[in-house]
Design a protein around this motif. Sequence first.
Motif, PDB file in Angstrom:
ATOM      1  N   LEU A   1      45.536  31.931  29.669  1.00 10.42           N
ATOM      2  CA  LEU A   1      44.092  32.157  29.657  1.00 10.42           C
ATOM      3  C   LEU A   1      43.838  33.651  29.805  1.00 10.42           C
ATOM      4  N   ALA A   2      42.979  34.197  28.945  1.00 14.25           N
ATOM      5  CA  ALA A   2      42.684  35.624  28.981  1.00 14.25           C
ATOM      6  C   ALA A   2      41.715  35.954  30.115  1.00 14.25           C
ATOM      7  N   ALA A   3      41.750  37.192  30.542  1.00 14.16           N
ATOM      8  CA  ALA A   3      40.808  37.666  31.555  1.00 14.16           C
ATOM      9  C   ALA A   3      39.419  37.822  30.948  1.00 14.16           C
ATOM     10  N   GLY A   4      38.439  38.036  31.810  1.00 11.12           N
ATOM     11  CA  GLY A   4      37.062  38.226  31.374  1.00 11.12           C
ATOM     12  C   GLY A   4      36.198  37.023  31.708  1.00 11.12           C
ATOM     13  N   GLN A   5      35.019  36.968  31.121  1.00 12.32           N
ATOM     14  CA  GLN A   5      34.127  35.834  31.322  1.00 12.32           C
ATOM     15  C   GLN A   5      34.705  34.613  30.619  1.00 12.32           C
ATOM     16  N   GLN A   6      34.862  33.534  31.362  1.00 10.93           N
ATOM     17  CA  GLN A   6      35.458  32.322  30.811  1.00 10.93           C
ATOM     18  C   GLN A   6      34.695  31.103  31.317  1.00 10.93           C
ATOM     19  N   THR A   7      34.797  30.029  30.544  1.00 11.22           N
ATOM     20  CA  THR A   7      34.337  28.727  31.006  1.00 11.22           C
ATOM     21  C   THR A   7      35.578  27.864  31.173  1.00 11.22           C
ATOM     22  N   VAL A   8      35.855  27.492  32.401  1.00  6.78           N
ATOM     23  CA  VAL A   8      37.063  26.730  32.745  1.00  6.78           C
ATOM     24  C   VAL A   8      36.630  25.419  33.385  1.00  6.78           C
TER      25      VAL A   8
ATOM     26  N   LEU B   1      39.308  38.573  36.773  1.00  2.92           N
ATOM     27  CA  LEU B   1      39.562  40.005  36.852  1.00  2.92           C
ATOM     28  C   LEU B   1      41.063  40.261  36.896  1.00  2.92           C
ATOM     29  N   ASN B   2      41.546  41.157  36.043  1.00  2.00           N
ATOM     30  CA  ASN B   2      42.955  41.519  36.052  1.00  2.00           C
ATOM     31  C   ASN B   2      43.290  42.302  37.314  1.00  2.00           C
ATOM     32  N   VAL B   3      44.173  41.761  38.140  1.00  2.00           N
ATOM     33  CA  VAL B   3      44.577  42.449  39.372  1.00  2.00           C
ATOM     34  C   VAL B   3      46.106  42.363  39.532  1.00  2.00           C
ATOM     35  N   PRO B   4      46.860  42.953  38.603  1.00  2.00           N
ATOM     36  CA  PRO B   4      48.316  42.903  38.709  1.00  2.00           C
ATOM     37  C   PRO B   4      48.811  43.738  39.885  1.00  2.00           C
TER      38      PRO B   4
ATOM     39  N   GLN C   1      51.341  39.640  36.593  1.00  2.00           N
ATOM     40  CA  GLN C   1      49.948  39.434  36.201  1.00  2.00           C
ATOM     41  C   GLN C   1      49.291  38.602  37.300  1.00  2.00           C
ATOM     42  N   MET C   2      48.025  38.811  37.508  1.00  2.00           N
ATOM     43  CA  MET C   2      47.298  37.982  38.473  1.00  2.00           C
ATOM     44  C   MET C   2      45.813  38.145  38.199  1.00  2.00           C
ATOM     45  N   TYR C   3      45.057  37.081  38.455  1.00  2.00           N
ATOM     46  CA  TYR C   3      43.610  37.139  38.313  1.00  2.00           C
ATOM     47  C   TYR C   3      42.942  36.963  39.678  1.00  2.00           C
ATOM     48  N   ALA C   4      41.924  37.778  39.922  1.00  2.00           N
ATOM     49  CA  ALA C   4      40.941  37.468  40.944  1.00  2.00           C
ATOM     50  C   ALA C   4      39.824  36.703  40.256  1.00  2.00           C
ATOM     51  N   VAL C   5      39.122  35.890  40.997  1.00  2.00           N
ATOM     52  CA  VAL C   5      38.100  35.011  40.413  1.00  2.00           C
ATOM     53  C   VAL C   5      36.756  35.323  41.056  1.00  2.00           C
ATOM     54  N   ARG C   6      35.782  35.650  40.221  1.00  2.00           N
ATOM     55  CA  ARG C   6      34.426  35.913  40.724  1.00  2.00           C
ATOM     56  C   ARG C   6      33.472  34.839  40.222  1.00  2.00           C
ATOM     57  N   VAL C   7      32.720  34.284  41.165  1.00  2.00           N
ATOM     58  CA  VAL C   7      31.657  33.332  40.840  1.00  2.00           C
ATOM     59  C   VAL C   7      30.404  33.830  41.545  1.00  2.00           C
ATOM     60  N   GLY C   8      29.543  34.498  40.794  1.00  2.00           N
ATOM     61  CA  GLY C   8      28.334  35.055  41.391  1.00  2.00           C
ATOM     62  C   GLY C   8      28.660  36.084  42.463  1.00  2.00           C
ATOM     63  N   GLU C   9      28.246  35.819  43.689  1.00  2.00           N
ATOM     64  CA  GLU C   9      28.452  36.764  44.788  1.00  2.00           C
ATOM     65  C   GLU C   9      29.719  36.471  45.577  1.00  2.00           C
TER      66      GLU C   9
ATOM     67  N   LEU D   1      40.145  48.642  42.398  1.00  3.66           N
ATOM     68  CA  LEU D   1      39.224  48.025  41.436  1.00  3.66           C
ATOM     69  C   LEU D   1      38.310  47.022  42.134  1.00  3.66           C
ATOM     70  N   LEU D   2      38.896  46.181  42.986  1.00  2.20           N
ATOM     71  CA  LEU D   2      38.079  45.195  43.693  1.00  2.20           C
ATOM     72  C   LEU D   2      37.116  45.882  44.650  1.00  2.20           C
ATOM     73  N   GLY D   3      37.556  46.965  45.284  1.00  2.00           N
ATOM     74  CA  GLY D   3      36.690  47.680  46.219  1.00  2.00           C
ATOM     75  C   GLY D   3      35.475  48.300  45.558  1.00  2.00           C
ATOM     76  N   ALA D   4      35.566  48.531  44.250  1.00  3.07           N
ATOM     77  CA  ALA D   4      34.451  49.145  43.520  1.00  3.07           C
ATOM     78  C   ALA D   4      33.440  48.119  43.023  1.00  3.07           C
ATOM     79  N   LEU D   5      33.712  46.829  43.214  1.00  5.99           N
ATOM     80  CA  LEU D   5      32.772  45.809  42.754  1.00  5.99           C
ATOM     81  C   LEU D   5      31.483  45.871  43.564  1.00  5.99           C
ATOM     82  N   SER D   6      30.389  45.581  42.912  1.00  6.02           N
ATOM     83  CA  SER D   6      29.100  45.522  43.601  1.00  6.02           C
ATOM     84  C   SER D   6      28.594  44.087  43.605  1.00  6.02           C
TER      85      SER D   6
END
Length: 297
Positions: free
Chosen positions: A127-134, A142-145, A150-158, A192-197
């Motif tokens: 599964l590719a990174a980015g906006q996905q419907t799973v 989010l790509n966080v190797p 390889q590894m993904y962080a997962v964001r759902v809203g806040e 990268l994660l620390g820069a998220l708003s």
Amino acid sequence: MTLQSISDQVWLLPGAVASVVIEDGVGGAVLVDTGLDDAQARKLLRGLEAKGLRPSAVLNTHSHADHHGGNAFILAKFPELPVFAPPLEAAVINHPVLEPLALYGAMPPAELQNKFLLAPASPAQPLAAGQQTVGGVELELLNVPGHAAQMYAVRVGEVLYAADALFGAEALAKHPLTFCADSAAQKASAELLGALSGIRRVLVGHGVPTEDLVALVTTNLNAYQQTSERVHAALAQGAAGVDTVLARVAGGLSLQMAAMGPLLLNRAVVAAHLAEWLHKGAVKAEIHENELVFSLC
């Protein structure tokens, strides 16, 4: 242990390794990381049943056994359930012997063929990174190797599930040589994660939820940098191979490794930080009397 509410869509099953449940709004839910073994998977399914939910997909953030070891139990109950993972990690989940093989450098001996390094295989799809419907759930991967290739962080809203890109303070203290495949990427992913708003709640694979993303990132970056500095300091004692560097670093931490698995995991950490110093030009590698030896430049 029951599911803990994180938001109106996200639930957490705490444990040695966290599992995250994300509702689709129509009775289904994506299971993010299924834990080490059947025990975590049973708790996860019981938690879903208590909430009147049914699994719609499994998403493994990376291929370490403690994050996908529960897949097999869940798939035995729901055999048509799709499993997704980052592309390289999906290959390992399909062929789990690749994890201990990579650590050992050859087909692993019996001591490394245990549930901590060799989970049951499951048919993960890349599964590719980015906006996905799973599984009917809209989320951002989010790509966080670094911790893994390889590894993904997962964001759902806040809500952010950082997986093993970030660790709780207790986990960092318990494992001062925080595992990584690429220490430079590990640091970059934390930044990268620390820069998220807009993040109001942060979940990690090992640790408790927090509302302070910046503080968590700072704690992790400090820990990762300390490991780099310990590896560098070990070479200040003289040129050495990876195993000697590990012994020097472990000695400085009063760390005793009595089994092959922990030793090889920590050896990989040292090798990763040596590679980072090599890339920076601060360390050089040479062959001396049939041994790969590192020294300060």
